[in-house]
Scaffold this active site. Structure first.
Site, PDB file in Angstrom:
ATOM      1  N   ASP A 119       0.848  -1.186   0.000  1.00 54.18           N
ATOM      2  CA  ASP A 119       0.000   0.000   0.000  1.00 54.18           C
ATOM      3  C   ASP A 119       0.886   1.241   0.000  1.00 54.18           C
ATOM      4  OD1 ASP A 119       1.026   0.153   2.537  1.00 54.18           O
ATOM      5  OD2 ASP A 119      -0.894   0.085   3.578  1.00 54.18           O
ATOM      6  N   ASP A 167       1.424   5.082   1.928  1.00 54.20           N
ATOM      7  CA  ASP A 167       1.075   5.892   3.101  1.00 54.20           C
ATOM      8  C   ASP A 167       1.622   7.305   2.950  1.00 54.20           C
ATOM      9  OD1 ASP A 167       0.026   3.552   4.314  1.00 54.20           O
ATOM     10  OD2 ASP A 167       2.028   3.008   5.021  1.00 54.20           O
ATOM     11  N   ASP A 172      -3.307   5.123   2.424  1.00 52.98           N
ATOM     12  CA  ASP A 172      -3.644   5.657   3.747  1.00 52.98           C
ATOM     13  C   ASP A 172      -3.152   7.100   3.839  1.00 52.98           C
ATOM     14  OD1 ASP A 172      -4.732   3.253   4.504  1.00 52.98           O
ATOM     15  OD2 ASP A 172      -2.957   2.576   5.594  1.00 52.98           O
TER      16      ASP A 172
END
Length: 537
Positions: A330, A332, A461
């Protein structure tokens, strides 16, 4: 009926060799101190054999110590016993005690005295020229070590990491951490491990981890790891927890209900929450690695969104990419503003902008719930921090190369151009929506490779931090997870402090320590500063 006579059970006590006239315990053979290794022998048999030896006048110890002269084992090789010794506190692998097979012990009991030690009684050990073996030494805490991405022991660390993952999937956090710490030690070593003797005295290597390492070194793979890897439970739990929004407990419940595949989940009729449904819808994309180039492209988009609603704000790419990784699961981003308080309410505005441009497939915002207490930071119910955050799934357009059968991965040179293309692609004019759907402006269908979709889903995120907490937030969100855990453990055990992604509290002085940078945090903790690229524990 005549009741059966109960067998008399003798209590097992160290040195229970009989007593003299004054009641003191004595040994017939004071120069011989025995220890029976329970490994492969079992506790019941060990107790029985210990009692038998004590009745014959032998001194049999309950615990291994430096006073032991004869270590007895059953069905173990000399190397296995050395491995066990290395796992004990203090690492006694170099003990002067004789390492003997159970046959010497039984023959001695039959003779009523210690018999001569013959070659057939001695445990066989692999002969190693220790002068040629490179011995390693590392500090106990991962935050004291410099761990780059250049791992010389990938085969060993992958094996331990898989067992750690399996433990975590089964809600066994303690075992998981033990394997993670063992793997972290091996990652920090400057060369490849070739012999078990190199590991003597190293921290965090328990008996189980050493057994796995030995198996890999001798056989090329660990039988336990291979068995785990191919077990139905591990494969199912790994698959199910790969769904965004599904944790180990939910996956375990589904597994016990007979759900082992995504198709079975879809057919089960289970009601999924928004996150889980989004995770299921975009499963393949979200379990595909994100490249650094893709992360930079998303960074361009996030920066434009943030600056559009709050000029002067700062955006930092964190996580594994900040540590130098080229791929991740992912992306961030940490967002702040140099003026304290200006960041309040920022997240909602940023998310609204991204949604208006068609970038978000899913989003959930959590509010900032952090409050400093006068008596120090209260222990959170979880390891998660309390910043304002947005867990999201981005819709990221792909780049097609002319003449390519499949869309290619972005290169660094594509980043700026591609970010602009993303912004154009996702605006809400009719002609641009047609481009997203694969149509030309004249309404004709654009020819695409079979199975081609012009975008992919990516986990992103977003975290908003006040500038006063930015140093802590940057440290916490950079990772690695184990490095951060070890930092907190060091702070508590070695410095009497409490560290979080929000603050550093000195328990002795009963006050918060104000800092602005990561370097200041390391200084307060009495640690040498470790740059992000060397925090890959």
């Amino acid at each position: 009926m005549v009741p059966l006579k109960r067998r008399k059970v003798f209590p097992s006590h160290a040195g229970n060799t009989g007593t003299d006239s004054s009641g003191e315990k004595v040994s017939k053979f004071p120069q011989v101190v025995l220890f029976l290794l329970e490994r492969k022998m079992g506790s019941s048999r060990r107790d029985f054999l210990s009692q038998l030896g004590q009745k014959k006048g032998f001194q049999v110890e309950e615990k291994f110590s430096e006073s032991v002269t004869h270590l007895i084992s059953e069905n173990n090789s000399g190397d296995e016993v050395r491995t066990w010794l290395d796992s004990q506190d203090g690492g006694r692998g170099r003990t002067a005690a004789h390492l003997l097979d159970i046959s010497w012990y039984t023959e001695s009991i039959q003779a009523g005295r210690p018999v001569e030690i013959l070659d057939r009684h001695k445990l066989q050990e692999q002969q190693t020229d220790e002068a040629e073996v490179v011995m390693f030494s590392v500090p106990s805490y991962a935050c004291q070590r410099r761990t780059t991405l250049d791992n010389h022991n990938t085969v060993l660390t992958d094996a331990l990491s898989l067992l750690a993952e399996n433990a975590e999937l089964n809600d066994e956090e303690g075992r998981g951490v033990a394997f993670r710490r063992a793997a972290a030690v091996l990652k920090a070593l400057p060369k490849a491990v070739t012999d078990m003797t190199q590991l003597r005295g190293l921290p965090c290597l328990g008996e189980h981890s050493l057994r796995v390492i030995k198996d890999v070194l001798e056989n090329g793979a660990s039988s336990e790891v291979e068995s785990t890897k191919h077990s139905e439970r591990y494969k199912a739990l790994k698959l199910l927890t790969g769904i965004f929004g599904v944790g180990a407990k939910t996956a375990d419940r589904w597994f016990r209900e007979g759900i082992h595949t995504l198709h079975q989940l879809k057919d089960s009729g289970h009601s999924l929450n928004r996150a889980q449904q989004a995770g299921l819808d975009h499963y393949d994309d979200l379990n595909q690695s994100v490249t650094k180039a893709e992360a930079d492209t998303i960074g361009e988009i996030v920066e434009r969104a943030v600056l559009a609603v709050l000029p002067g704000a700062q955006i930092t790419l964190t996580g594994g990419f900040r540590r130098g990784k080229l791929t991740g699961h992912d992306v961030d981003f940490l967002i702040t503003h140099p003026e304290e308080g200006r960041e309040e309410g920022l997240m909602t505005k940023v998310v609204s902008w991204l949604e208006s441009q068609g970038f978000l497939l899913y989003q959930k915002i959590t509010r900032n719930s952090y409050l400093e207490a006068k008596d120090g930071p209260a222990r959170s119910a979880s390891n998660m921090d309390r910043f304002e955050r947005c867990f999201s799934i981005f819709r990221l357009s792909k780049v097609e190369k002319k003449g390519a059968k499949q869309p290619e991965t972005l290169t660094e040179n594509d980043v700026k151009t591609h970010a602009q293309e993303n912004l154009k692609t996702h605006s809400h004019t009719s002609s641009q929506i047609q481009r997203v759907s694969g149509e030309e402006e004249d309404g004709s269908e654009r020819k695409q490779p079979a199975g081609f979709r012009p975008w992919r889903a990516v986990r992103v995120d977003l975290v908003v931090s006040p500038i006063s907490q930015f140093g802590f937030a940057l440290l916490g969100w950079t990772g690695s997870k184990l490095f951060e855990r070890e930092l907190r453990r060091w702070a508590g055990h070695e410095r009497a402090m409490s560290l979080s992604s929000h603050a550093l509290y000195d328990n002795k002085q009963s006050r918060y320590l104000r800092v602005m940078t990561e370097e200041e945090i390391f200084a307060h903790l009495g640690l040498e500063y470790v740059p992000p690229s060397e925090r890959n524990a």
